[in-house]
Design a protein around this motif. Structure first.
Motif, mmCIF file in Angstrom:
data_model
loop_
_atom_site.group_PDB
_atom_site.id
_atom_site.type_symbol
_atom_site.label_atom_id
_atom_site.label_comp_id
_atom_site.label_asym_id
_atom_site.label_seq_id
_atom_site.Cartn_x
_atom_site.Cartn_y
_atom_site.Cartn_z
ATOM 1 N N LYS A 1 0.815 -1.213 0.000
ATOM 2 C CA LYS A 1 0.000 0.000 0.000
ATOM 3 C C LYS A 1 0.851 1.267 0.000
ATOM 4 C CE LYS A 1 -0.501 -0.045 5.038
ATOM 5 N NZ LYS A 1 -1.474 -0.079 6.152
ATOM 6 N N LYS B 1 -5.399 3.163 -3.396
ATOM 7 C CA LYS B 1 -6.698 3.421 -2.788
ATOM 8 C C LYS B 1 -6.780 2.719 -1.437
ATOM 9 C CE LYS B 1 -9.037 3.889 -7.243
ATOM 10 N NZ LYS B 1 -10.061 3.325 -8.170
ATOM 11 N N ASN B 2 -7.536 3.301 -0.561
ATOM 12 C CA ASN B 2 -7.607 2.794 0.810
ATOM 13 C C ASN B 2 -8.681 1.710 0.940
ATOM 14 O OD1 ASN B 2 -7.088 2.554 3.526
ATOM 15 N ND2 ASN B 2 -8.428 4.259 4.100
ATOM 16 N N ASP B 3 -8.392 0.544 0.353
ATOM 17 C CA ASP B 3 -9.273 -0.600 0.532
ATOM 18 C C ASP B 3 -8.447 -1.877 0.440
ATOM 19 O OD1 ASP B 3 -9.269 -1.640 -2.320
ATOM 20 O OD2 ASP B 3 -10.081 0.363 -2.648
ATOM 21 N N LYS B 4 -9.000 -2.972 0.920
ATOM 22 C CA LYS B 4 -8.269 -4.235 1.009
ATOM 23 C C LYS B 4 -7.854 -4.768 -0.346
ATOM 24 C CE LYS B 4 -10.517 -5.670 5.315
ATOM 25 N NZ LYS B 4 -11.324 -6.708 5.981
ATOM 26 N N PHE B 5 -8.615 -4.482 -1.372
ATOM 27 C CA PHE B 5 -8.349 -5.044 -2.687
ATOM 28 C C PHE B 5 -6.996 -4.620 -3.236
ATOM 29 C CE2 PHE B 5 -8.431 -4.437 -7.281
ATOM 30 C CZ PHE B 5 -8.725 -5.718 -7.718
ATOM 31 N N THR B 6 -6.563 -3.389 -2.937
ATOM 32 C CA THR B 6 -5.388 -2.834 -3.600
ATOM 33 C C THR B 6 -4.069 -3.332 -3.036
ATOM 34 O OG1 THR B 6 -5.288 -0.944 -2.111
ATOM 35 C CG2 THR B 6 -6.679 -0.737 -4.054
ATOM 36 N N ARG B 7 -4.070 -4.060 -1.954
ATOM 37 C CA ARG B 7 -2.804 -4.378 -1.285
ATOM 38 C C ARG B 7 -1.873 -5.254 -2.126
ATOM 39 N NH1 ARG B 7 -4.653 -5.388 5.017
ATOM 40 N NH2 ARG B 7 -5.428 -3.277 5.366
ATOM 41 N N LYS C 1 -8.314 0.205 -10.673
ATOM 42 C CA LYS C 1 -8.861 -0.131 -9.359
ATOM 43 C C LYS C 1 -7.814 -0.128 -8.249
ATOM 44 C CE LYS C 1 -12.871 -2.756 -10.834
ATOM 45 N NZ LYS C 1 -13.652 -4.010 -10.668
#
Length: 595
Positions: free
Chosen positions: A301, A318-324, A369
Motif C-alpha cells: 500500500k 486506494k484505501n481498501d483491502k483489494f489494492t494491497r 482499481k
C-alpha cells in the motif's frame, strides 16, 4: 545603548527558562556578525540574509515580517521579537494571540507571502481568509527546497511542475489554509525539515537532515526532483539513489532487468520518458515490495505512481483491502500470459501502466482499481525514449531521521552533576526538541535517589537482558530463557572459564534430590555496565536464576518459578558461600555506590 527601550512589552511564551536562555545566547551570537548589530544589540536585514544564506527570499522576508510584528520605531529586530517567533519553530505552535498558527510550515508560508505587506499584525488576524498567488506559492516552494538542498541556485523545472499541478484547476488564487492542508496531507515531512533548518541556522545546532543523494549521473533526475519525491512518497530514512538499470547504459534487455529486480532488496524507482514531437512526458512508479517473476500481482500500500512532466502529481493506492496486492507485476517466463512489467490494474490485467518486454512500448490509463485516478501522460500508448530504474538505499540503524535527534539526546545524558544547565550550548536545546524529556536542571544525583532505573541492552552472549539498580545498591539482571553466561563465586580463580548454561536437560531421576540445588554465581556483564559483579543464586537443577533474599517463587524474570525439585518444600533462605558483608563491600568498591 540602542536597544534600551523603556516601554518594551514582556512577551508571554510557553518556552521553559533554559530554552529562553539558549535562544538569548543564540541571539547574542548572531549580533556578533555585524558591527552595527553588535553595538545596538539588534538584528538587521543583513543579519538575516547572512543567517539564511541559501535563501535570499527567506532572509529578506523574515526581516520585514519581524519588523512589522515588532511594530515600533526600531529598525532592527529585538530579542523579544526573536523569542516570540522562535516559540513556533521550537515548539511547533504558539499560544501567543498574534502568532497562533497551525504549525511551522504555515509560519514560513505566511512570512514569504506577506513580504511587502506593511500591516503584518492585521494580515495575521485575517490568516484564515488569506489567499496566496501563483508567484507567492512558487517562492514558498523555492524556500522549502533551499532548506532541503542547502543551496541558492535551483533548477526551477521541478518547482514549476509542482506549482502548476496545484493551480491547474484554479482560476486565480488559492486559499492559504487549503495549501497548508495539502502540505499536511501529502508532504508531512516538511514540518521536521523546517524545524531542523531553523535549529541549524539560528540556534547553531548541527543539521541532521540530508536529502537523498544521486550516486550516478541521470538523464532524467536531479536533486530538485529527488527533493519533491522525498517529500511526497519516499521513506524518511532514504539516503541515496543508485542506478540499477538504464537504456542509455544497458541494452534493452528485459531478461537482465527482470533478474536485477528479483535480486533487489530495497525500494525501487521507475522513470519512463516518452517524446512526441517537441513535447516530453516523464512519469514513473515507486515500489517497496519484493519483486517476483511469477506473473502474479504483488506490491504494498506504500507503492505509488506519479507524473513528473508536464506537472508533478502523485497517485497513491486506494484505501481498501483489494489494492494491497495489485501494485506490481513481472513476467518474463510464462509465455501464455502477458510478458512485461505492470503497475496497478486488476488481478494481473488491465494495468494502469504496462511496459512491454521489448522495453520500447508503454501503455497508460488515467484510472484503474488500484491507484488514485489522474493523468500520467496524454497518450494511451507511446515509445520509451529513456528508461531508468533506481534503487533507494536507506540509513542503516534508523527508521526516521527524527530518531537521530532522540539518539543525540540520549548520548548527552552523562552521570555527573552540573550547576548551570547552559554550560554546553550544543547540549541543551536538543533536550527540549521532542518535549518528552525532563528538565535539565534535575541533577543526576536526584535521579540516583529514585527507587530504580532500567536499561535494556544486549549481553555478551547476544541475549536480551535488563539491568536494574535497586535502592539498596545491589544490581539485578533479567534475561530471556535462551541462555545464560555465569561464573561461580565459590571458585577462587578469577581466570577460570565461564560456564555457559543453555537448554539444560532434566537430570536423571536418580540424581535429583528432595530439595532444589543452589549455587552462588557471578553474572558476567558487558563492558558498558558499571559493575562486573552481580550477586545472584542459580538453580543448577532447573537452570534458572533466583535472588538469595527473595521469595522462592521468583526466578529473576518476574515469572512464576516452581523449579524441578520435589514438592516437599523449598528453603525460603539460601546460605551464601560468600559473606554478605564482603559482597556488599565488593559492590560498593566496583560501583562507587554510597550507602
Amino acid at each position: 545603548m540602542g536597544n534600551c527601550v523603556t516601554n518594551r512589552t514582556k512577551i508571554q511564551t510557553n518556552l521553559e527558562k533554559p530554552q529562553k536562555l539558549y535562544i538569548h545566547q543564540a541571539f547574542m551570537r548572531q549580533t556578533l556578525t555585524n558591527p552595527e548589530s553588535r553595538k545596538q544589540l539588534l538584528l538587521f536585514e543583513d543579519n538575516f540574509i547572512e543567517m539564511f544564506d541559501e535563501s535570499l527570499i527567506l532572509g529578506q522576508s523574515m526581516y520585514w515580517f519581524l519588523l512589522g510584528l515588532q511594530n515600533n520605531e526600531q529598525k532592527g529586530i529585538e530579542y523579544e521579537t526573536m523569542l516570540q517567533i522562535s516559540e513556533v519553530f521550537v515548539l511547533g505552535k504558539s499560544e501567543n494571540e498574534i502568532l497562533r498558527l497551525p504549525n511551522r510550515v504555515s509560519l514560513i508560508v505566511l512570512i514569504v507571502s506577506l513580504f511587502g505587506n506593511l500591516n503584518i499584525k492585521d494580515a495575521i488576524k485575517q490568516f484564515t481568509s488569506l489567499e496566496i498567488t501563483y508567484l507567492q506559492t512558487t517562492k514558498c516552494m523555492q524556500v522549502f527546497i533551499n532548506m532541503m538542498l542547502r543551496k541558492q541556485n535551483l533548477n526551477e523545472q521541478p518547482i514549476k511542475a509542482f506549482v502548476d499541478s496545484i493551480f491547474q484547476k484554479v482560476n486565480g488564487n488559492v486559499s492559504i489554509l487549503q495549501l497548508i492542508k495539502f502540505f499536511d496531507n501529502y508532504m508531512s515531512q516538511l514540518e521536521e525539515i523546517v524545524e531542523d533548518y531553523y535549529y541549524n541556522k539560528f540556534l547553531g545546532e548541527q543539521k541532521l537532515f540530508r536529502n537523498p543523494q544521486l550516486q550516478h549521473p541521470s538523464h532524467i533526475l536531479n536533486q530538485e526532483w529527488i527533493a519533491f519525491m522525498y517529500l511526497s512518497f519516499m521513506h524518511k530514512d532514504s539516503n541515496k539513489l543508485e542506478l540499477l538499470y538504464s537504456t542509455n547504459v544497458h541494452e534493452r534487455n528485459f531478461e537482465l532487468l527482470s533478474n536485477l529486480l528479483i535480486e533487489c532488496q530495497t525500494s525501487v524507482l521507475f522513470l519512463i520518458q516518452c517524446e512526441e514531437g517537441n513535447r516530453k512526458y516523464i512519469f514513473g512508479a515507486y515500489t517497496n515490495f519484493e519483486w517476483k517473476d511469477d506473473a502474479q500481482p504483488n506490491g504494498s500500500k506504500e507503492d505509488c505512481i506519479f507524473q513528473m512532466l508536464p506537472q508533478f502529481k502523485v497517485y497513491k493506492t486506494k484505501n481498501d483491502k483489494f489494492t494491497r496486492s495489485q501494485c506490481t507485476y513481472l513476467n518474463s517466463k510464462h509465455s501464455e500470459l502477458k510478458q512485461g512489467i505492470g503497475f496497478g490494474g486488476e488481478l494481473a490485467k488491465e494495468f494502469r501502466v504496462f511496459l512491454n518486454q521489448d522495453l520500447i512500448n508503454v501503455q497508460c490509463k488515467n484510472h484503474d482499481k488500484t491507484y488514485e485516478p489522474g493523468e500520467l501522460m496524454p497518450l494511451k500508448q507511446a515509445k520509451v525514449s529513456i528508461l531508468e530504474v533506481w534503487t533507494i538505499q536507506q540509513i542503516q540503524g534508523t527508521t526516521q531521521f527524527k530518531d537521530l535527534i532522540y539518539q543525540k539526546i540520549d548520548e548527552q545524558i552523562e552521570v555527573e552533576e552540573f550547576e548551570n544547565p547552559l554550560v554546553h550550548l550544543d547540549e541543551d536545546i536538543s533536550s527540549y526538541r521532542s518535549g518528552d524529556h525532563p528538565s535539565l536542571n534535575d541533577s543526576i544525583h536526584q535521579l540516583k535517589e529514585k527507587d530504580s532505573c532500567d536499561w535494556e541492552g544486549e549481553s555478551q552472549s547476544g541475549f536480551e537482558e535488563e539491568i536494574i539498580i535497586r535502592g539498596d545498591g545491589f544490581e539485578e539482571v533479567k534475561k530471556n530463557e535462551q541462555g545464560f553466561e555465569v561464573i561461580p563465586l565459590n571458585e577462587a580463580s578469577i581466570n577460570k572459564k565461564s560456564i555457559k548454561v543453555q537448554n539444560l536437560q532434566k537430570l536423571p531421576q536418580s540424581s535429583q534430590h528432595d530439595d532444589n540445588q543452589f549455587e552462588e554465581v557471578l553474572i558476567k556483564t558487558s563492558e558498558s555496565m558499571d559493575s562486573s559483579a552481580l550477586q545472584m543464586v542459580y538453580n543448577v537443577v532447573s537452570g534458572t536464576f533466583g535472588q538469595a533474599e527473595s521469595d522462592d517463587n521468583w526466578n529473576g524474570d518476574n515469572s512464576d518459578w516452581k523449579g524441578n525439585g520435589s514438592a516437599t518444600g523449598k528453603p525460603s533462605r539460601v546460605q551464601l558461600s560468600k559473606d554478605l558483608a564482603t559482597i556488599t563491600e565488593d559492590l560498593k568498591e566496583s560501583t562507587n555506590t554510597q550507602y
